[in-house]
Every structure is written in structure tokens, then in C-alpha cells.
Design a protein around this motif. Sequence first.
Motif, PDB file in Angstrom:
ATOM      1  N   ASP A 137       0.497  11.932  44.522  1.00 12.85           N
ATOM      2  CA  ASP A 137      -0.570  12.646  43.602  1.00 12.85           C
ATOM      3  C   ASP A 137      -0.269  12.564  42.255  1.00 12.85           C
ATOM      4  O   ASP A 137       0.843  12.356  41.910  1.00 12.85           O
ATOM      5  CB  ASP A 137      -0.839  14.096  44.128  1.00 12.85           C
ATOM      6  CG  ASP A 137      -1.349  14.410  45.311  1.00 12.85           C
ATOM      7  OD1 ASP A 137      -2.055  13.534  45.839  1.00 12.85           O
ATOM      8  OD2 ASP A 137      -1.095  15.398  46.084  1.00 12.85           O
ATOM      9  N   PRO A 138      -1.047  12.687  41.230  1.00 12.21           N
ATOM     10  CA  PRO A 138      -0.817  12.761  39.935  1.00 12.21           C
ATOM     11  C   PRO A 138       0.016  13.750  39.539  1.00 12.21           C
ATOM     12  O   PRO A 138      -0.111  14.989  40.122  1.00 12.21           O
ATOM     13  CB  PRO A 138      -2.230  12.978  39.057  1.00 12.21           C
ATOM     14  CG  PRO A 138      -3.219  12.604  39.894  1.00 12.21           C
ATOM     15  CD  PRO A 138      -2.624  12.807  41.674  1.00 12.21           C
ATOM     16  N   VAL A 152       1.516   8.243  38.257  1.00 18.67           N
ATOM     17  CA  VAL A 152       0.311   8.708  37.485  1.00 18.67           C
ATOM     18  C   VAL A 152       0.495   9.952  37.036  1.00 18.67           C
ATOM     19  O   VAL A 152       0.798  10.962  37.740  1.00 18.67           O
ATOM     20  CB  VAL A 152      -0.934   8.462  38.248  1.00 18.67           C
ATOM     21  CG1 VAL A 152      -2.029   8.922  37.461  1.00 18.67           C
ATOM     22  CG2 VAL A 152      -0.962   6.877  38.614  1.00 18.67           C
ATOM     23  N   LYS A 194      -1.319  13.472  35.239  1.00 20.68           N
ATOM     24  CA  LYS A 194      -2.548  14.227  35.203  1.00 20.68           C
ATOM     25  C   LYS A 194      -2.863  14.041  33.726  1.00 20.68           C
ATOM     26  O   LYS A 194      -2.461  14.212  32.920  1.00 20.68           O
ATOM     27  CB  LYS A 194      -2.431  15.760  35.556  1.00 20.68           C
ATOM     28  CG  LYS A 194      -1.845  15.892  37.205  1.00 20.68           C
ATOM     29  CD  LYS A 194      -1.916  17.491  37.161  1.00 20.68           C
ATOM     30  CE  LYS A 194      -1.586  17.530  38.700  1.00 20.68           C
ATOM     31  NZ  LYS A 194      -1.400  19.155  38.987  1.00 20.68           N
ATOM     32  N   GLU A 202      -5.763   7.818  34.822  1.00 17.87           N
ATOM     33  CA  GLU A 202      -5.664   6.878  35.837  1.00 17.87           C
ATOM     34  C   GLU A 202      -5.679   7.505  37.096  1.00 17.87           C
ATOM     35  O   GLU A 202      -5.446   8.698  37.056  1.00 17.87           O
ATOM     36  CB  GLU A 202      -4.485   6.029  35.435  1.00 17.87           C
ATOM     37  CG  GLU A 202      -4.339   5.293  34.518  1.00 17.87           C
ATOM     38  CD  GLU A 202      -2.792   4.506  34.351  1.00 17.87           C
ATOM     39  OE1 GLU A 202      -2.367   4.362  35.316  1.00 17.87           O
ATOM     40  OE2 GLU A 202      -2.398   4.227  33.190  1.00 17.87           O
ATOM     41  N   GLU A 203      -6.073   6.496  38.340  1.00 21.18           N
ATOM     42  CA  GLU A 203      -6.282   7.312  39.418  1.00 21.18           C
ATOM     43  C   GLU A 203      -4.847   6.302  40.302  1.00 21.18           C
ATOM     44  O   GLU A 203      -4.826   5.142  40.194  1.00 21.18           O
ATOM     45  CB  GLU A 203      -7.431   6.899  40.311  1.00 21.18           C
ATOM     46  CG  GLU A 203      -8.560   7.741  39.655  1.00 21.18           C
ATOM     47  CD  GLU A 203      -8.608   9.293  39.896  1.00 21.18           C
ATOM     48  OE1 GLU A 203      -8.019   9.847  41.073  1.00 21.18           O
ATOM     49  OE2 GLU A 203      -8.995  10.193  39.134  1.00 21.18           O
ATOM     50  N   PRO A 204      -4.089   7.097  40.845  1.00 22.51           N
ATOM     51  CA  PRO A 204      -3.114   6.613  41.659  1.00 22.51           C
ATOM     52  C   PRO A 204      -3.515   5.549  42.781  1.00 22.51           C
ATOM     53  O   PRO A 204      -4.574   6.229  43.364  1.00 22.51           O
ATOM     54  CB  PRO A 204      -2.345   7.828  42.263  1.00 22.51           C
ATOM     55  CG  PRO A 204      -3.027   8.862  42.154  1.00 22.51           C
ATOM     56  CD  PRO A 204      -4.096   8.773  41.330  1.00 22.51           C
ATOM     57  N   THR A 205      -2.909   4.568  43.075  1.00 21.16           N
ATOM     58  CA  THR A 205      -3.246   3.709  43.936  1.00 21.16           C
ATOM     59  C   THR A 205      -2.907   4.552  45.612  1.00 21.16           C
ATOM     60  O   THR A 205      -2.011   5.148  45.309  1.00 21.16           O
ATOM     61  CB  THR A 205      -2.684   2.243  44.173  1.00 21.16           C
ATOM     62  OG1 THR A 205      -1.302   2.592  44.027  1.00 21.16           O
ATOM     63  CG2 THR A 205      -3.378   1.706  42.734  1.00 21.16           C
ATOM     64  N   SER A 253      -4.129  11.356  32.335  1.00 19.51           N
ATOM     65  CA  SER A 253      -3.948  10.056  31.789  1.00 19.51           C
ATOM     66  C   SER A 253      -5.218   9.139  32.088  1.00 19.51           C
ATOM     67  O   SER A 253      -5.312   8.409  31.225  1.00 19.51           O
ATOM     68  CB  SER A 253      -2.661   9.352  32.482  1.00 19.51           C
ATOM     69  OG  SER A 253      -3.047   9.121  33.851  1.00 19.51           O
TER      70      SER A 253
END
Length: 439
Positions: free
Chosen positions: A194-195, A180, A182, A186-189, A184
Amino acid sequence: MLEFDDIQHILLTRTPALTGRYEFLTFDTPEGGRAWLSQMQDKVQSATDAKATMDESDRWVTLAFTWNGLRALGVPEESLATFPDAFREGMASRAAILGDIGPAAPEHWVGGLAGDDLHAIAILFSRTDEQNAKSIAAHDDLLARTDGVRSLSYLDLNATPPFNYAHDHFGFRDRLSQPVMKGSGEEPTPGSGDPLEPGEFILGYDDENGPVVDLPQPEVLSRNGSYMAYRRLEEHVGVFREYLRENADSPEGEELLAAKFMGRWRSGAPLVLAPDKDDPELGADPMRNNDFNYKKEDPFGYACPLGAHARRLNPRDTAHYMNRRRMIRRGATYGPALPDGAPDDGVDRGIAAFIICADLVRQFEFAQNVWINDKAFHELGNEHDPICGTQDGTLDFTVPKRPIRKVHKGLPAFTTMKGGGYFFLPGIGAIRYLASLGD
């Protein structure tokens, strides 16, 4: 701030496409290439457009170009010289580095992908067969009435029944671990890391080491662009199934051996979290199916073998500089599914994927050379990736087990490289710049 309006959607969105076509093109004249591009440019969705219309849209278009294609469009030589060597040389010229030898060597590639006249790709994704037919017909019509541009070859895509677009022909759920960026939104699963700084994937932004210099010039051409490594892998489904039958003593044993090769069960459940039997509920849960690491949870590979496909391509906490090796993966399956129990029928079926990154050498070529095809990965000694590594019948695959490990000798090739290429994925503004060359 990410410039969503200027970034092609494929970099930041995963569309619900179930079918489509990859159209590989050659430009016989700069004027012809630019005329085609002028007609196509308004059909390419930005990340903003794609996200806003995802629910109602039923087709998505992406355009990308080889170095020879940029030259064929009329990009000046002084600008072409600012692109990195790997991209300028092309994938076929770097086959030895990538392990594309033997049956996977460029002289065996299909569709003219190893030649210098591979100039561009139009990725035509569609939600339905009906829309796919319309998209193909419209593009065919454009080619027919545009002198100086023609189709070199194409590859038709499809979801893989009885599964869907997120499974390969071996039956494994795919695309479970993606980085993911930074900014974007979106939050990483859990477990995805980390982004990361956008510059790891998109040109013109800081990467994990800070500001990036030596970008292709002029800035209008490189800004919000990226690189794509295209890989078409034929999957030998009959060979895979036969190997499982011959090397396991029960259907349950076959499924376990398949999972050991992949690092996950077919449902997507990771072996680290489900070492003994499949857990489809876990595999379908994005908040759990990627939430693990190797160093503390499975350091010796008793659950997930050290050389398993998933462990090689995402070593997680066991790799150095992992944040500098991450890549975005997009793609689709092609060819009809092989029915359960059917012998191998010789039909070409597989997966055709794009690996997207800002640095082909540091990210893609490192993964291909070191993680996939290094015999000594994790000090294994005589192994390649069992799924997508180059196999010639002389390599092994080790399944750690107490008290005695199991070593599979002389692993056959379960996949074969059928073609590929290095493409530059320009931003929306860069597409318009390329279309206007010569004005």
C-alpha cells in the motif's frame, strides 16, 4: 499535501537518463561553496518541473550535502547539532555497523569519499551522450571560474549494453520493487504494498507512526528534505560467470543458479512465480512481475532461497514492521560491459546507487546490518547476501531442495564496496537558504 514545487525531483520521479556523472565536491571556503550553489540552484528541478517536462527535457540535476559540507557552507553550529548522529558521523565512521570491512573498508575507498573534505555531490543525469558532454563542460566551466570550490573526484555513468539503464552488469533487470508515497499521484503495482506516509521518505510530513518530532532546525532547512546513502559497488562479472560455470552442469543450470542468488531471473521474472525457467513476458509485465509474497507462496524457499538477494532486501510479508523499513532507490551503472565469454579484464565496473529515506538508522542501516549482513537471517546460520553482502570466502549460500538441499560453501565476493557517503538532500527552498547564508 506533498509540496511538489519544493521537493527535488529525484525523490518522486525516475528520469529516462542513459548517462551522466556524479561530481563529488569540496568547499575550501564558505563563500566559494555558496557562490557555486548560487549558480547551480536554478538548474535543480523540482518534482513539479521534472514531471511537466519529462518528455522534452534531456538533463536533470540533483544536489546533496554531507554534514561536513553543510558546515563548510556556513550552517550555524546550533543548527548542525540538530541533525541525527548517523548523518553527522558519516558513512565511513560507521563502516563496522554496515559491514564495510576488509577490502570494502573505508581505507580502500576511491575518489576521496572517506575523507572529511567530501562536502557535496552534483548528480548530473542526461538522456544522451551529447547532452552529457554539454552538462559536464558547463559544470567544469563553473568550477574553473569559482574560487573556493573544486572537484574532489567524479564517476561517469552509462547504460549497460546490450541491456539498458534498468539492468546491472550481471545482466539482471533492476528497480522492480519501489514504494509509493501517499499523495504522490502514483498507484503501486500489484505486490508493491500500500502507499506509505510521505514522512517515511521526506522530512516534515507524518510517517507511519504519525507526526515526526526532532527534525533538523531551522524548518526551512529540513522541510521537504531527505537523506541519501550512496553506495558504489564494483561488480566482479568475470568471477560471477566463472562461479556459475563451475557450479552448474549446463547453460540452463547456470541461469537457474544465477536466479537463485538474485531471487529473480535476469528478465526480472520472480522465482516465486517462475520457479523452473525464465519467463521474459512475466518479467516485463509490471502488473505481474512483483505480485507475490513469501509466507504463503514459498515459505521454505524451494522457489526463491531464503537468503537470495531480492528476498533479503525486500522480505515482504515475512518481515516485522515492513512499512517502516522501505526505501527509495535510484542509481546507475558505470564502467564498460564485459563481453559474453570474455575473461575478467580487471576493469572497474558496477553500480552506483542512492538509497533515500527519512531515517538512516531505522531504514538503511537496519537493512544493511540485519537483512544484508546478518549470518542468521531467516535462521540460515552462516550466510550474507550473496550479491551485495560482505563476503570473505568463509560463508555459504543454501539452495533448499527436496530431498537434499544444496549448500554452496566458501562463496566468493561478487561485489566490493568502493566508496560511499551520507548526504542530506535538501528541498528547493533549503537550497536557496543555504546559498544565501552569510548575506
